[in-house]
Design an enzyme around this catalytic site. Sequence first.
Site, PDB file in Angstrom:
ATOM      1  CG  ASP A 120      -2.281  -0.790 -11.208  1.00 23.79           C
ATOM      2  OD1 ASP A 120      -3.224  -1.015  -9.723  1.00 23.79           O
ATOM      3  OD2 ASP A 120      -1.388  -0.280 -11.474  1.00 23.79           O
ATOM      4  CB  THR A 123       0.632  -4.013 -11.186  1.00 19.28           C
ATOM      5  OG1 THR A 123       0.559  -2.713 -10.476  1.00 19.28           O
ATOM      6  CG2 THR A 123       0.358  -3.362 -12.502  1.00 19.28           C
ATOM      7  CG  ASP A 177      -0.692   1.296  -8.192  1.00 16.14           C
ATOM      8  OD1 ASP A 177      -1.027   0.541  -7.264  1.00 16.14           O
ATOM      9  OD2 ASP A 177       0.002   2.253  -8.692  1.00 16.14           O
ATOM     10  CG  HIS A 202       2.231   3.460  -4.756  1.00 15.33           C
ATOM     11  ND1 HIS A 202       2.156   2.303  -4.053  1.00 15.33           N
ATOM     12  CD2 HIS A 202       1.504   3.141  -6.335  1.00 15.33           C
ATOM     13  CE1 HIS A 202       2.025   1.425  -4.518  1.00 15.33           C
ATOM     14  NE2 HIS A 202       2.028   1.738  -5.892  1.00 15.33           N
ATOM     15  CG  ASP A 214      -3.897  -3.913 -10.202  1.00  9.84           C
ATOM     16  OD1 ASP A 214      -4.742  -2.940  -9.738  1.00  9.84           O
ATOM     17  OD2 ASP A 214      -2.559  -3.214 -10.359  1.00  9.84           O
ATOM     18  CG  HIS A 215      -2.881  -4.217  -6.534  1.00  5.33           C
ATOM     19  ND1 HIS A 215      -2.896  -2.745  -5.738  1.00  5.33           N
ATOM     20  CD2 HIS A 215      -2.141  -4.187  -7.460  1.00  5.33           C
ATOM     21  CE1 HIS A 215      -2.423  -2.060  -6.630  1.00  5.33           C
ATOM     22  NE2 HIS A 215      -1.714  -3.226  -7.906  1.00  5.33           N
ATOM     23  CG  HIS A 224      -0.440  -2.660  -3.993  1.00  5.46           C
ATOM     24  ND1 HIS A 224       0.820  -3.362  -5.215  1.00  5.46           N
ATOM     25  CD2 HIS A 224       0.119  -1.152  -4.578  1.00  5.46           C
ATOM     26  CE1 HIS A 224       0.984  -2.907  -6.167  1.00  5.46           C
ATOM     27  NE2 HIS A 224       0.936  -1.462  -5.801  1.00  5.46           N
TER      28      HIS A 224
END
Length: 462
Positions: free
Chosen positions: A36, A72, A191, A195, A238-239, A339
Site C-alpha cells: 500500500d 486505497t 502507506d 502518512h 494502489d497509489h 494521496h
Amino acid sequence: MVLNPYKKFFTLCTLTFTVTFCLQLDPSEVLLVSFDGFRWDYIYKFPTLNFHRLIEDGVYVKQVSNVFITKTYPNHYSMVTGLYAENHGIVANEMYDPVLNKTFSMDTLDIYDSEFWEEAVPIWITNQNEGHKSGVAMWPGSDVNISGVYPSFYLPYNELVSFEYRVAKLIEWFTSNEPINLGLLYWEEPDDSAHLLGPDNPFMSKVIKEVDEKLGYLVAEMKKAGLWDTVNLIVTSDHGMEQCSSDRVIELDNYVDENLYTLVDRSPTVAILPKEGKLEDVYEALANAHPNMTVYKKEDIPERFHYIHNSRIQPILAVADLGWTILQSRSGGYLEGNHGYDNTEPNMHPLLLAHGPAFKRNVTKEAMNLTDLYPLLCHLLDIQPLPNNGSLSQVQDLLASTDPPFLSNYVDPESYASFVGVFLGSVLALAFLLIFIKHVTRSQMSAPEVEHPEITQPLLDV
C-alpha cells in the site's frame, strides 16, 4: 485378418483428444501482491536490492496510472475488477449512498455491508465460478460477503497479523491437496508510515528498506516451497504519496458555513453533500475560494476522471492541488503525507513488477493503466473476464507468449469461432467413433470368410 476394433478405437481416441487438448494452454498460477502506498520512484530514492533483483529477472513497469480518486479502496477494487471507480461503486474510502441511505467508512464496520460492493464482481469470485480456488490475505473487500460468496480461503482483516504469517498462509494454500491458482496479498506499508512522516522524511529510508526485506522474504519462501518457477508473481500498489505541509492548508470554515453541508469524504479530494436546497449557496461560496482548490459540481467533473456516473459521488467535489490539504478547520486532522490527488500526477503513481513463466525477463515498460491489470490476470488464469475498462492489448508486450489460451479471454468473434470449431469437431469425431464401434462389433458377431485377406490389412502398422 479381422481388424481389432478396440485397438483401432484406442488409436482414434488418442488422435482425437491429443489434437483437442494440445490446443489448450494450461492456466497458470498467479500471486498478486500490493504494498500500500508504494510510490513508483521509491526504488530510486532508497536502497531496494530485492526490488531491483526482481526487475532484472522479470518485467518492470515504471509508472502505473491508477484511477481517480487515488485512494486505497477505489484502486484495490479497480485492480480486481478492471473498472473505474464510477463503475465498480467503491468511489472513496468514505461514502454516502443516497439510494441505500447508508454510509461507508474505513473506521467502522460499514465496510462489511455487502450492498456497497455488489456493483461489480471481483476476480476471486469469477475464478471460483469457473471451478478454481482463490486465496486472499487481507485484500480490501476480500472478507466481505459479496453476492453470497467469499474467497475459497481468506484471512479476516487484522492489521496486527504479520506479513510473514500472511505469506505462510498463501504458501499453504498454493501447496495444499486442493491448491489455489489465484492468490492476493495486501500489506499496509509503506502507506501507514508515509502518512505520519511524509514521503520526503529521511526516516522513510528505514520503512522502504523493511518493505524491500518483506519482498525478499516472499521470494525466498516461494523458492523454498518450489513455487518460484511456476507461480506468476505480480508486485504493485494502489497509489503513491505526496509530502504535505502545515503551510499548505485550506480551511473550508473560512469560506462557507459548516451548517450548510455534510463533509462525506476528506482531503485532498473532498466530497460535499449540501443540505437540502443549499447546493447553489455552498457551490458559490467555494467555487473561487482558494487558488489551490478546484471545486466542481458533479455534472462538471472532468470526463478524464471517470468519476461522474454513480449516485455515491456527491453533488460537489473539491480537489486540492498536489501537496495541499483541505480541512473543515485546523482541528480536522492534518497528515504529513497524503494521496487522493489528481491521478495524472506522477507522485500518485505506483510501479509494477512481475516474474514467472508467463512473463518476459529484463524488460522495462514506461507506463500502463491500472485497469489493464484485470484482463491480464484473467488471461493468465484462463478465465473469461467480465466487462471492464481495461485492455489486454496494452500489456501483452509484457508476456513471453502472446498466444491466447484455448478458452479465449477476449470478446473476439474469431476466438469464439475457433473454440466452436474445435468443440464441434471433437463431437463429430466422438460420434464417428461410436458408430464405428457399433458397426465393427456387429461385424464380428457374424464375421464372413475373407476371400482376399490382404484387403483387410491396415495401411499403417498400429
